[in-house]
Design an enzyme around this catalytic site. Structure first.
Site, PDB file in Angstrom:
ATOM      1  N   ASN A  32      32.331  38.500  53.756  1.00 25.21           N
ATOM      2  CA  ASN A  32      33.544  39.311  53.592  1.00 25.21           C
ATOM      3  C   ASN A  32      34.497  39.197  54.769  1.00 25.21           C
ATOM      4  OD1 ASN A  32      34.153  41.135  51.362  1.00 25.21           O
ATOM      5  ND2 ASN A  32      32.017  41.786  51.600  1.00 25.21           N
ATOM      6  N   GLN A  88      31.733  47.152  40.521  1.00 24.02           N
ATOM      7  CA  GLN A  88      32.827  47.961  39.974  1.00 24.02           C
ATOM      8  C   GLN A  88      33.349  47.145  38.796  1.00 24.02           C
ATOM      9  OE1 GLN A  88      34.364  47.530  43.901  1.00 24.02           O
ATOM     10  NE2 GLN A  88      34.739  49.719  44.105  1.00 24.02           N
ATOM     11  N   GLN A  95      37.609  48.336  40.601  1.00 26.98           N
ATOM     12  CA  GLN A  95      37.658  46.880  40.826  1.00 26.98           C
ATOM     13  C   GLN A  95      39.060  46.451  41.260  1.00 26.98           C
ATOM     14  OE1 GLN A  95      37.554  44.321  37.311  1.00 26.98           O
ATOM     15  NE2 GLN A  95      36.034  43.008  38.270  1.00 26.98           N
ATOM     16  N   HIS A  99      37.578  39.527  39.001  1.00 24.44           N
ATOM     17  CA  HIS A  99      36.553  38.472  38.941  1.00 24.44           C
ATOM     18  C   HIS A  99      35.238  39.202  39.238  1.00 24.44           C
ATOM     19  CE1 HIS A  99      35.250  34.209  40.604  1.00 24.44           C
ATOM     20  NE2 HIS A  99      34.323  34.761  39.854  1.00 24.44           N
ATOM     21  N   HIS A 101      32.068  40.714  40.524  1.00 30.30           N
ATOM     22  CA  HIS A 101      31.377  40.526  41.807  1.00 30.30           C
ATOM     23  C   HIS A 101      30.452  41.691  42.098  1.00 30.30           C
ATOM     24  CE1 HIS A 101      35.270  42.473  42.684  1.00 30.30           C
ATOM     25  NE2 HIS A 101      34.690  43.087  43.705  1.00 30.30           N
ATOM     26  N   HIS A 103      28.586  43.698  44.985  1.00 26.67           N
ATOM     27  CA  HIS A 103      28.495  43.961  46.416  1.00 26.67           C
ATOM     28  C   HIS A 103      27.021  44.072  46.785  1.00 26.67           C
ATOM     29  CE1 HIS A 103      32.736  45.290  47.122  1.00 26.67           C
ATOM     30  NE2 HIS A 103      32.681  45.562  45.835  1.00 26.67           N
TER      31      HIS A 103
END
Lengths: 193, 193
Positions: A32, A88, A95, A99, A101, A103
């Site tokens: 990140n 999310q 979100q 796309h 994802h 976490h």
């Protein structure tokens, strides 16, 4: 050092190749720009679709086997004792990049006791600090020579968590972490076979 | 009405058979005693293990294909537009029942605007209101004739969210929702084949 992969990898509309530390035929893992806690990484399907139910069975299976492998490595190398794993799934669930994802956030006992307790991580995910869409947009615009201030879209749907105190990491810093995690992933894969 | 399944299904040490609305060879889905929002359900592996990395590849794959199918149905029948999908993987990430479980929480635009915004769901998950371990323990003790007050262990790691205002649901109420969701799951499975 060159990035882990020469494939161009996109997260939503953003090129994230230098942040990628693990690739499978259907999924990838990336570090990140502004990890909420040390070792906070993301795992996505390679195909760019917004919703979890857009994924094929093969994509779902590959995504979560990748989440499992990545979570084992980040928990170990960041000396954590637990993990938050969260999707999310859609704008109304928070979100910010369309796309899919997951976490993965390594956790330790009392790691957020000053920030409000174990649960504070979720407020952080939802704050501007965790707004991936804005962070990536800022990064792109900085690459194009615009100032971050000019780049920010100032959406500010949620109050910032310690926004002022943290800077986005440099490409070099992210790539260094990505290279290290790629090596550590390889060690774990060796030890499990 | 008899419960959806005659198999005895356990969530951690708790028998949850009447709350189960979907079963696969390796996973099950159950309704909640105190849903944080309408349609908040859980999906677990049938084997009782605490950590996500304890699961075999087959269990991971079955678990998330089940999460995908269940999330499609609850989003539809609860008229939601998004979902939170979250695993608290280990005590230091907020896990209160040592049995892997994914929360699926249907979301709508502004559904928590009075409670602090989209992110408020996570604070709720971590509060006493979301403390599954305590809720199930209270329920067991009530079945054995003890009062809820005497049964509560008063851990109170996190401040309660609207604790006073909400009562745990009756077995009948949960079973009614479970029966309904089982029917709706069957409709979706028919329409997708």
């Amino acid at each position: 050092m060159p990035p882990f992969t020469k494939d161009v990898v996109k997260f939503g509309t953003f090129v994230v190749t230098s942040q990628v530390f693990h690739l499978t035929p259907l999924s990838f893992a990336l570090v990140n720009l502004k990890p909420l806690l040390p070792g906070h990484v993301l795992v996505s399907p390679r195909r760019i679709v917004p919703r979890f139910n857009d994924l094929s069975a093969a994509e779902v299976q590959d995504l979560f086997l990748t989440v499992q492998r990545v979570s084992r490595t980040v928990e170990r190398v960041y000396n954590a004792s637990a993990l938050n794993i969260a999707i999310q799934d859609g704008v109304d669930a928070g979100q910010s990049v369309p796309h899919v994802h997951a976490h993965i956030i390594p956790r330790r006992k009392d790691d957020l006791s000053d920030a409000g307790g174990t649960d504070a991580i979720y407020g952080m995910m939802e704050s501007e600090e965790g707004d991936l869409g804005r962070q990536f947009a800022d990064q792109e615009k900085k690459k194009q020579g615009q100032s971050e201030e000019a780049a920010g879209d100032k959406r500010g749907r949620f109050p910032a968590v310690d926004e002022a105190g943290r800077k986005p990491r440099s490409e070099e810093e992210m790539q260094k972490e990505a290279d290290w995690l790629a090596e550590e992933m390889a060690k774990d894969e060796k030890s499990s076979t």
